[in-house]
Design a protein around this motif. Structure first.
Motif, PDB file in Angstrom:
ATOM      1  N   PHE A 148       0.827  -1.210   0.000  1.00  0.00           N
ATOM      2  CA  PHE A 148       0.000   0.000   0.000  1.00  0.00           C
ATOM      3  C   PHE A 148       0.863   1.262   0.000  1.00  0.00           C
ATOM      4  O   PHE A 148       0.638   2.184  -0.802  1.00  0.00           O
ATOM      5  CB  PHE A 148      -0.918  -0.010   1.220  1.00  0.00           C
ATOM      6  CG  PHE A 148      -1.783   1.207   1.338  1.00  0.00           C
ATOM      7  CD1 PHE A 148      -2.848   1.401   0.480  1.00  0.00           C
ATOM      8  CD2 PHE A 148      -1.517   2.177   2.298  1.00  0.00           C
ATOM      9  CE1 PHE A 148      -3.641   2.540   0.574  1.00  0.00           C
ATOM     10  CE2 PHE A 148      -2.304   3.306   2.399  1.00  0.00           C
ATOM     11  CZ  PHE A 148      -3.367   3.492   1.544  1.00  0.00           C
ATOM     12  N   VAL A 149       1.850   1.334   0.876  1.00  0.00           N
ATOM     13  CA  VAL A 149       2.694   2.536   0.958  1.00  0.00           C
ATOM     14  C   VAL A 149       3.546   2.675  -0.298  1.00  0.00           C
ATOM     15  O   VAL A 149       3.757   3.793  -0.789  1.00  0.00           O
ATOM     16  CB  VAL A 149       3.564   2.481   2.220  1.00  0.00           C
ATOM     17  CG1 VAL A 149       4.537   3.657   2.265  1.00  0.00           C
ATOM     18  CG2 VAL A 149       2.685   2.488   3.463  1.00  0.00           C
ATOM     19  N   ALA A 150       4.034   1.565  -0.853  1.00  0.00           N
ATOM     20  CA  ALA A 150       4.828   1.637  -2.078  1.00  0.00           C
ATOM     21  C   ALA A 150       4.027   2.250  -3.218  1.00  0.00           C
ATOM     22  O   ALA A 150       4.557   3.024  -4.023  1.00  0.00           O
ATOM     23  CB  ALA A 150       5.333   0.248  -2.459  1.00  0.00           C
ATOM     24  N   GLY A 151       2.743   1.924  -3.306  1.00  0.00           N
ATOM     25  CA  GLY A 151       1.910   2.527  -4.339  1.00  0.00           C
ATOM     26  C   GLY A 151       1.669   4.007  -4.136  1.00  0.00           C
ATOM     27  O   GLY A 151       1.433   4.739  -5.100  1.00  0.00           O
ATOM     28  N   LEU A 152       1.738   4.469  -2.895  1.00  0.00           N
ATOM     29  CA  LEU A 152       1.524   5.892  -2.621  1.00  0.00           C
ATOM     30  C   LEU A 152       2.730   6.742  -2.985  1.00  0.00           C
ATOM     31  O   LEU A 152       2.578   7.894  -3.399  1.00  0.00           O
ATOM     32  CB  LEU A 152       1.196   6.089  -1.134  1.00  0.00           C
ATOM     33  CG  LEU A 152      -0.114   5.501  -0.621  1.00  0.00           C
ATOM     34  CD1 LEU A 152      -0.269   5.808   0.862  1.00  0.00           C
ATOM     35  CD2 LEU A 152      -1.307   6.041  -1.399  1.00  0.00           C
TER      36      LEU A 152
END
Length: 309
Positions: free
Chosen positions: A197-201
């Motif tokens: 999730f954070v990598a996509g942000l």
């Protein structure tokens, strides 16, 4: 021209230029060919001026990169996906074999016991043990989906991240958690959800963003598991794994970046140090602007031969 108006014009040019940058899109688009040509001109000029005006860096950073189809659709990429799926299935199979082979042995007693020497081995084996088949079933599908996604999209960072979310939560639980017996692979689930999730942000990769949205849609309700609102749930393990996954996503944000699609108008450089004379390519013809680039952007589109791009 004031700086605010200049930035606004360049921003519109970047968005429009990015939308019509692909020639295949231009053929299907109802946008007039003169506007397409002008948008490309604005975009080229913005790229040339970005290197000298730090206030325009945001124009380039707003782009979302598409991975090169020759990389994502290659036979090697398909083989990597199959390998990622096989590894995830193999790990889940091990989780199911342990309770079947250890029937009536009460293996869950070897979990993490905070601040007890007998609980130290649980740091290594607790993710492999579960309190029952219901607990194991709840972790099976997330591990298959998240493990395949992690190994396929982030092969370089995968083993470092998996090692961190496998051992890190157990260490944190042994040091800080409340007394009890903590078992289960839910720490892996929370760590992988947090990382993806954070990598996509923080990445400008369309595949990473798509994976982040998929994870948020499928497992967004897991956020309640990091709060101490249910008895019998090791929220300490969930919280520690989520924090480790998020920190690893930030630390490894430059890893596993796929080659992106490059368009024909990218990579053009401005070798003239004089800003008042900016060479601008329009429909294959080089025209030397006799006015500053900012005035050319703000004015009417330059006259030139019509083309459909």
């Amino acid at each position: 021209m004031n700086r605010y108006r200049y930035r606004r014009i360049v921003w519109y040019g970047c968005v429009l230029g990015q939308s019509v940058g692909d020639r295949r899109c231009c053929r299907k688009s109802p946008i007039p060919s003169e506007l397409v040509t002008y948008a490309r001109t604005v975009l080229r000029t913005a790229f040339a001026l970005t290197r000298r005006r730090t206030g325009l860096v945001f124009c380039v950073r707003m782009q979302l990169h598409s991975a090169d189809p020759t990389y994502t659709r290659s036979e090697r990429a398909r083989d990597n996906f199959r390998l990622a799926a096989k590894l995830s299935i193999g790990f889940v199979a091990i989780l199911w074999l342990i309770p079947l082979l250890g029937w009536d042995l009460e293996l869950e007693r070897f979990g993490v016991r905070p601040r007890q020497w007998l609980g130290l081995p649980g740091i290594l084996v607790a993710p492999l043990l579960h309190a029952g088949f219901i607990h194991l079933i709840a972790n099976t599908l997330p591990l298959l989906v998240l493990g395949t996604t992690m190994l396929h999209l982030y092969p370089t960072a995968a083993f470092r991240v998996l090692s961190a979310v496998y051992l890190g939560p157990g260490i944190a639980v042994w040091l800080l958690a409340r007394d009890g017996n903590h078992v289960g692979a839910s720490g892996l689930v929370y760590g992988l959800v947090s990382y993806i999730f954070v990598a996509g942000l923080i990445r400008r990769d369309r595949r990473a963003i798509a994976a982040s949205l998929l994870v948020a849609f499928m497992y967004g309700t897991l956020v309640w598991g990091v709060l101490p609102i249910r008895n019998g749930v090791s929220w300490e393990t969930h919280l520690a794994a989520a924090l480790i996954g998020a920190s690893m996503a930030i630390a490894l944000r430059h890893a596993d970046i796929p080659p992106r699609t490059r368009y024909s108008w990218e990579g053009e450089t401005d070798d003239d140090p004089d800003e008042t004379k900016t060479p601008i390519a329009i429909v294959g013809q080089a025209i030397e602007a006799s006015v500053p680039a900012t005035e050319l952007i703000a004015g009417t589109p330059p006259a030139g031969p019509k083309s459909r791009g």
